[in-house]
Design a protein around this motif. Sequence first.
Motif, mmCIF file in Angstrom:
data_model
loop_
_atom_site.group_PDB
_atom_site.id
_atom_site.type_symbol
_atom_site.label_atom_id
_atom_site.label_comp_id
_atom_site.label_asym_id
_atom_site.label_seq_id
_atom_site.Cartn_x
_atom_site.Cartn_y
_atom_site.Cartn_z
ATOM 1 N N THR A 461 0.807 -1.226 0.000
ATOM 2 C CA THR A 461 0.000 0.000 0.000
ATOM 3 C C THR A 461 0.835 1.268 0.000
ATOM 4 O O THR A 461 0.290 2.368 -0.040
ATOM 5 C CB THR A 461 -0.948 0.027 1.220
ATOM 6 N N ALA A 744 -6.820 -0.856 -7.444
ATOM 7 C CA ALA A 744 -6.603 -1.338 -6.074
ATOM 8 C C ALA A 744 -7.667 -2.354 -5.685
ATOM 9 O O ALA A 744 -8.684 -2.521 -6.362
ATOM 10 C CB ALA A 744 -6.620 -0.160 -5.115
ATOM 11 N N MET A 746 -10.287 -3.200 -2.699
ATOM 12 C CA MET A 746 -10.975 -2.508 -1.607
ATOM 13 C C MET A 746 -11.805 -3.479 -0.774
ATOM 14 O O MET A 746 -12.323 -4.477 -1.288
ATOM 15 C CB MET A 746 -11.897 -1.426 -2.166
ATOM 16 N N LEU A 793 -8.932 0.395 1.896
ATOM 17 C CA LEU A 793 -7.808 -0.074 1.097
ATOM 18 C C LEU A 793 -7.190 -1.340 1.681
ATOM 19 O O LEU A 793 -6.728 -1.352 2.819
ATOM 20 C CB LEU A 793 -6.738 1.012 0.988
ATOM 21 N N THR A 798 -4.525 4.041 -3.300
ATOM 22 C CA THR A 798 -5.609 5.015 -3.300
ATOM 23 C C THR A 798 -5.247 6.049 -2.244
ATOM 24 O O THR A 798 -4.872 5.683 -1.125
ATOM 25 C CB THR A 798 -6.971 4.381 -2.933
ATOM 26 N N GLN A 803 -9.861 7.493 -0.106
ATOM 27 C CA GLN A 803 -10.363 6.426 0.755
ATOM 28 C C GLN A 803 -11.426 6.950 1.710
ATOM 29 O O GLN A 803 -12.478 6.325 1.898
ATOM 30 C CB GLN A 803 -9.211 5.824 1.573
#
Length: 861
Positions: A461, A744, A746, A793, A798, A803
């Motif tokens: 991340t 990404a 989620m 996330l 992101t 987010q």
Amino acid sequence: MKTLFLFFKLSFFCVVSLFSIAICAAPQVDTIFDSSVTFDPTITEPESFLGHRLGDQMARNDRMIAYFQELAAQSERVKYEVIAYSNERRPIVTLTITSVDNHKNLAQLQAQHMSLQQGATPELIDMPVVSWINFGVHGGEVSSNDSALPIAYHLAAAQGKEIDKLLDNSVILLTASMNPDGNSRESAWNLKYSSQVSVSDPNHALHGSPWPSGRTNHYWFDLNRQWMLQQQPEPVGWVNKFHQWRPNIVADFHEMRSYKSFYFHPGAPDRVHPIINKQAMTLLSDVVQGPRDFLDSEARAYFNEEAYDNFYLGKGATYPHLYGSLGILFEQASSAGLLSTPRGILSFRDNIRTYYHVGLALLNNAVDKKTELLSFQQQFFSQAKEQAKGDKVKAYVFTAPEDPARLFHFLQLLERNKITVKPLQKDLKTNGTQFFANKAYIVETAQASYPMVKGLFSKVTEFENNTFYDVSGWTMPLAFGLQYEPLTRRNYKVGDPIKVTFPRQSDVPMAKVAYAFEWSNYYAPKVLYKLLSQGYRPRIANNEFQANTDKGLHTFQRGSVVVSTGWQGGSNNTELHQLMNDAATKEGIPVFTLNSANTQSTGMDLGSNNIEPVSLPKVLLVVGSGMSQYQAGEVWHLLDQRMSMPVVLLEKWRLNSVKLSDYTHLVMADGTYSDMTAELTDKVTTWVKSGGTFVGIGDGAKWAGETLLDLNTVSMKPGNGSAQPRINYSSKAHLEAQDIVGGAIMAGDLDITHPLGYGYSRREIASHRSGLLAFEPPKNPYATIVKIAKQPLLTGFTSAENQQQLAGNAMLVGQRLGQGSVIVFTDDPNFRGYFYGTEKLFMNSLFFSKLFSNPRPLAAE
């Protein structure tokens, strides 16, 4: 089509008409090959075999394959092998090219080369370098395909000291075309619009192929995103070939936009996945010196170390880095035929010539760097072993007891990527999750494929550079919807490495009253469709219930399918039994037999009104110009290949005239919706209110949410501050990247009690997100099926601001409209064919779209 062959170093005169048709008086250079090279006259030249000059038109795929067979028949240097077949059953061919003496000892050379990865230390000076050059993974990138022909001819027929040195010191694998179905579509288009007079106007039909483009395969997948995923037959074949040899270099030839110049790796240094060996980029830069020298010799512009990256591990130029190979991307400006561009007129023939020289320069450079390449690969695996020792994560444990077939597909993915898996043999509890012996598996980090283990299982991340050429997150256990945990201690007991097999169930005894199976099984929709299509009347349990079965007392979850042996309209119970037996033995679904309609559930016997009927879905999928070929192809592939369900593909422009009442479901994915007229919107609305179901994904969800359901999309607000700050323009690209969700994964909260959530046992769900589209929670309190988590996330990039703004909003909404339903996904549930964990949501939208209702209106006070 006849193209004019242009060299940048040659002077020529062009007159461009008002319609930009280029009429060029240029010296005609008839050969792509250097006059200094002599060729064996007994080997057929490609142009003689094809019957046209290279670059005058695209070589048809079948003629290319036939030519490779001809080379193998004529030259002892060339071995022909079919490594896979496309969806349309076209062969994908690899030529193994080396000296005659090397061919005599090929198996020994292969074993010797592979021994480098087991820590062997043979005399590297005596080993050939292994080079793999592959062409045409994007079938519409025309010079990528056709340049394989002169390179193969040169390697088979050239004579002299230079070619002898090359072949004595290397084993060359040449694969073309890697995407024969897309290439065949593109060549058909090229031939359709070929003409005697060359036309360089970019508006000419030749320079833009129709929907779906030749870039994609039969099911419209981008195969250059499939090296790690292997959800299509073509990449399964190439990756298997890759692992047979683990080449030292893997060169991947492409085309890019016509206004660009020429690119080759190394890419942007701050956009390299952290698991990739740092030394690889330095060595890679040395290996491409040959192509660099050739381009410099012709004063051709090129660029390195910008724009492209080595982050997503599933591309042809990145995947090899996980196994000690050097992946090298080449991109040259596309010409299609003869095309006028801001940099001048591009010629298809000249593009072929360029790749011919670049390819040979790379192969020769690999020989010059042979010792360094072999040493790097030998050291790579030793270093990987040391990295694994120093990793605080010692293993990953994972399970999906509710769905053996989905777990099988994950294990199959690991096996195809040469990852060793062991069964858990003693119950293990970690981080609050219980894993049971013989139902869970262990992947240890201390293994030869350690880099790929980390690439598949890790969550990333934080990034040095937040700009991504492709997706930024793909953690596989999340995509497959598995329960998994990293283990920092070796406090587990495992058995021997497994061989992956499909989890076929035992034969099903004949039932007196009913058969039942859980909806959590991956292939349950396939069996349900088969039952409905053959006239049976299966029903769906809206509540869990317990019943005595042939396997003992069993609790059936919401969404379970119950098929009574009676009241089937005279259907043959022997045939029904055979269907149920096939579901167990072929589809891997545990099927239970019930011999009484009385269950252990209070008020929930088999005749309960809470066990509802479902109807046969008749799906209309909108395709064609203006629609995303990728998302449409994912739907088509899922239904056709995996679920054996017919789906009608309708080009978008025909929506005005088609009779929608012939279909139960209309599926529309990403695309352009500005052409949805008021008349067409009214038509779709009327059809839904009359009982149809609209399923929207991405832009299709946005259109339907706003138009049919009056939902509000989330307005993504800029950062705080009343005054807009002044920002240096050099920061523009980096700052704009903060406003992008770079592919990404989620977290969401799934309502597993809702029919659209049937088949899931946990509320936590991971989905793939490639944008900022989300819906504000609808007024209907039951309509939000998946709510974006407070801390959404899981992996990928992101920004914190995005987010925060996405959190708490709706990813999946299902709402009734009249007699029909509207179901909208802001995330792609079928992403690239590997998001097995969310595909069930999409299947639920087809089978269970009428099993829920809107809230009753409040009585007037």
